[in-house]
Design a protein around this motif. Structure first.
Motif, short mmCIF file in Angstrom:
data_model
loop_
_atom_site.label_atom_id
_atom_site.label_comp_id
_atom_site.label_asym_id
_atom_site.label_seq_id
_atom_site.Cartn_x
_atom_site.Cartn_y
_atom_site.Cartn_z
N ALA A 258 0.85 -1.20 0.00
CA ALA A 258 0.00 0.00 0.00
C ALA A 258 0.88 1.25 0.00
O ALA A 258 1.94 1.30 0.62
CB ALA A 258 -0.90 0.00 1.22
N ALA A 259 0.43 2.27 -0.71
CA ALA A 259 1.13 3.55 -0.73
C ALA A 259 0.88 4.27 0.59
O ALA A 259 -0.15 4.07 1.23
CB ALA A 259 0.62 4.39 -1.89
N PRO A 260 1.81 5.11 1.01
CA PRO A 260 1.59 5.87 2.26
C PRO A 260 0.35 6.75 2.13
O PRO A 260 0.14 7.41 1.12
CB PRO A 260 2.85 6.72 2.39
CG PRO A 260 3.86 6.10 1.49
CD PRO A 260 3.11 5.38 0.43
N GLY A 261 -0.47 6.71 3.17
CA GLY A 261 -1.67 7.53 3.18
C GLY A 261 -2.87 6.90 2.50
O GLY A 261 -3.94 7.50 2.41
N MET A 262 -2.73 5.67 1.99
CA MET A 262 -3.83 5.00 1.33
C MET A 262 -4.84 4.53 2.39
O MET A 262 -4.44 4.01 3.42
CB MET A 262 -3.31 3.80 0.52
CG MET A 262 -4.38 3.05 -0.24
SD MET A 262 -3.71 1.63 -1.13
CE MET A 262 -3.15 2.44 -2.62
N PRO A 263 -6.13 4.71 2.12
CA PRO A 263 -7.14 4.22 3.09
C PRO A 263 -7.05 2.70 3.26
O PRO A 263 -6.61 1.98 2.36
CB PRO A 263 -8.48 4.60 2.45
CG PRO A 263 -8.15 5.62 1.43
CD PRO A 263 -6.73 5.41 1.01
N ALA A 264 -7.49 2.23 4.41
CA ALA A 264 -7.33 0.81 4.76
C ALA A 264 -8.06 -0.12 3.77
O ALA A 264 -7.54 -1.15 3.40
CB ALA A 264 -7.85 0.57 6.17
N GLY A 265 -9.26 0.22 3.32
CA GLY A 265 -10.01 -0.66 2.44
C GLY A 265 -9.68 -0.52 0.97
O GLY A 265 -10.26 -1.22 0.14
N ALA A 266 -8.77 0.37 0.62
CA ALA A 266 -8.48 0.63 -0.79
C ALA A 266 -7.61 -0.45 -1.43
O ALA A 266 -7.72 -0.69 -2.62
CB ALA A 266 -7.79 1.98 -0.94
N GLN A 267 -6.77 -1.10 -0.65
CA GLN A 267 -5.89 -2.13 -1.20
C GLN A 267 -6.58 -3.49 -1.12
O GLN A 267 -7.10 -3.86 -0.06
CB GLN A 267 -4.58 -2.18 -0.43
CG GLN A 267 -3.61 -3.20 -1.01
CD GLN A 267 -2.34 -3.32 -0.19
OE1 GLN A 267 -2.27 -2.77 0.90
NE2 GLN A 267 -1.38 -4.05 -0.69
N PRO A 268 -6.61 -4.25 -2.21
CA PRO A 268 -7.23 -5.57 -2.16
C PRO A 268 -6.42 -6.51 -1.27
O PRO A 268 -5.21 -6.41 -1.18
CB PRO A 268 -7.22 -6.04 -3.61
CG PRO A 268 -6.19 -5.21 -4.28
CD PRO A 268 -6.10 -3.92 -3.52
N ALA A 269 -7.14 -7.44 -0.63
CA ALA A 269 -6.48 -8.38 0.28
C ALA A 269 -5.94 -9.61 -0.45
O ALA A 269 -5.06 -10.29 0.07
CB ALA A 269 -7.46 -8.79 1.38
N SER A 270 -6.48 -9.93 -1.63
CA SER A 270 -6.04 -11.13 -2.32
C SER A 270 -6.25 -10.98 -3.83
O SER A 270 -6.96 -10.09 -4.29
CB SER A 270 -6.82 -12.34 -1.82
OG SER A 270 -8.18 -12.22 -2.21
N VAL A 271 -5.63 -11.88 -4.56
CA VAL A 271 -5.79 -11.89 -6.01
C VAL A 271 -7.24 -12.25 -6.36
O VAL A 271 -7.81 -11.74 -7.31
CB VAL A 271 -4.79 -12.88 -6.65
CG1 VAL A 271 -5.03 -13.03 -8.14
CG2 VAL A 271 -3.36 -12.43 -6.37
N GLN A 272 -7.85 -13.11 -5.55
CA GLN A 272 -9.24 -13.48 -5.78
C GLN A 272 -10.16 -12.27 -5.65
O GLN A 272 -11.14 -12.14 -6.38
CB GLN A 272 -9.69 -14.58 -4.81
CG GLN A 272 -9.08 -15.93 -5.10
CD GLN A 272 -7.66 -16.08 -4.57
OE1 GLN A 272 -7.18 -15.25 -3.80
NE2 GLN A 272 -6.97 -17.12 -4.99
N GLU A 273 -9.86 -11.38 -4.72
CA GLU A 273 -10.67 -10.16 -4.55
C GLU A 273 -10.54 -9.27 -5.78
O GLU A 273 -11.52 -8.69 -6.24
CB GLU A 273 -10.22 -9.40 -3.30
CG GLU A 273 -11.08 -8.19 -2.99
CD GLU A 273 -10.65 -7.49 -1.72
OE1 GLU A 273 -11.02 -6.31 -1.56
OE2 GLU A 273 -9.94 -8.08 -0.89
N ILE A 274 -9.35 -9.19 -6.35
CA ILE A 274 -9.15 -8.42 -7.57
C ILE A 274 -9.98 -9.03 -8.70
O ILE A 274 -10.66 -8.34 -9.45
CB ILE A 274 -7.65 -8.37 -7.95
CG1 ILE A 274 -6.87 -7.59 -6.90
CG2 ILE A 274 -7.46 -7.74 -9.33
CD1 ILE A 274 -5.36 -7.69 -7.06
N GLY A 275 -9.94 -10.35 -8.81
CA GLY A 275 -10.73 -11.04 -9.83
C GLY A 275 -12.21 -10.82 -9.67
O GLY A 275 -12.94 -10.62 -10.64
#
Length: 96
Positions: free
Chosen positions: A41-58
């Motif tokens: 995650a980039a600094p300052g990115m909100p907690a829910g903005a980054q996906p937790a898994s590749v499946q979530e991205i899919g």
């Protein structure tokens, strides 16, 4: 079937055919699929903005594709609403 749906079906069939032909063509065992690591995650990115898994991205990509498909079907759903006023719109277009 729309042009987009035909193209996606052709791509899916070609991929399936290639997937079935590749293991049959080689006698070597199939290596397990390795998924890439997720970026940090980039600094300052909100907690829910980054996906937790590749499946979530899919799943997000699939959801977006479903929404796009719904947009391509919109003219089919609007045609019953447009049909009664189409003669009037045709006359208005002739007045140009």
């Amino acid at each position: 079937m729309t042009k987009t749906q035909r193209m996606l079906a052709a791509i899916a069939l070609a991929g399936a055919a290639a997937g079935l032909a590749a293991p049959a063509a080689s006698a070597a065992p199939i290596a397990p699929l390795a998924l890439p690591d997720l970026p940090a995650a980039a600094p300052g990115m909100p907690a829910g903005a980054q996906p937790a898994s590749v499946q979530e991205i899919g799943s997000k990509l699939s959801e977006g594709a479903n929404q796009l498909n719904a947009l391509t079907e919109l003219p089919n759903h609007l045609s019953p609403l447009i049909a009664p006023v189409e003669p009037v719109l045709g006359l208005a277009g002739g007045l140009e």
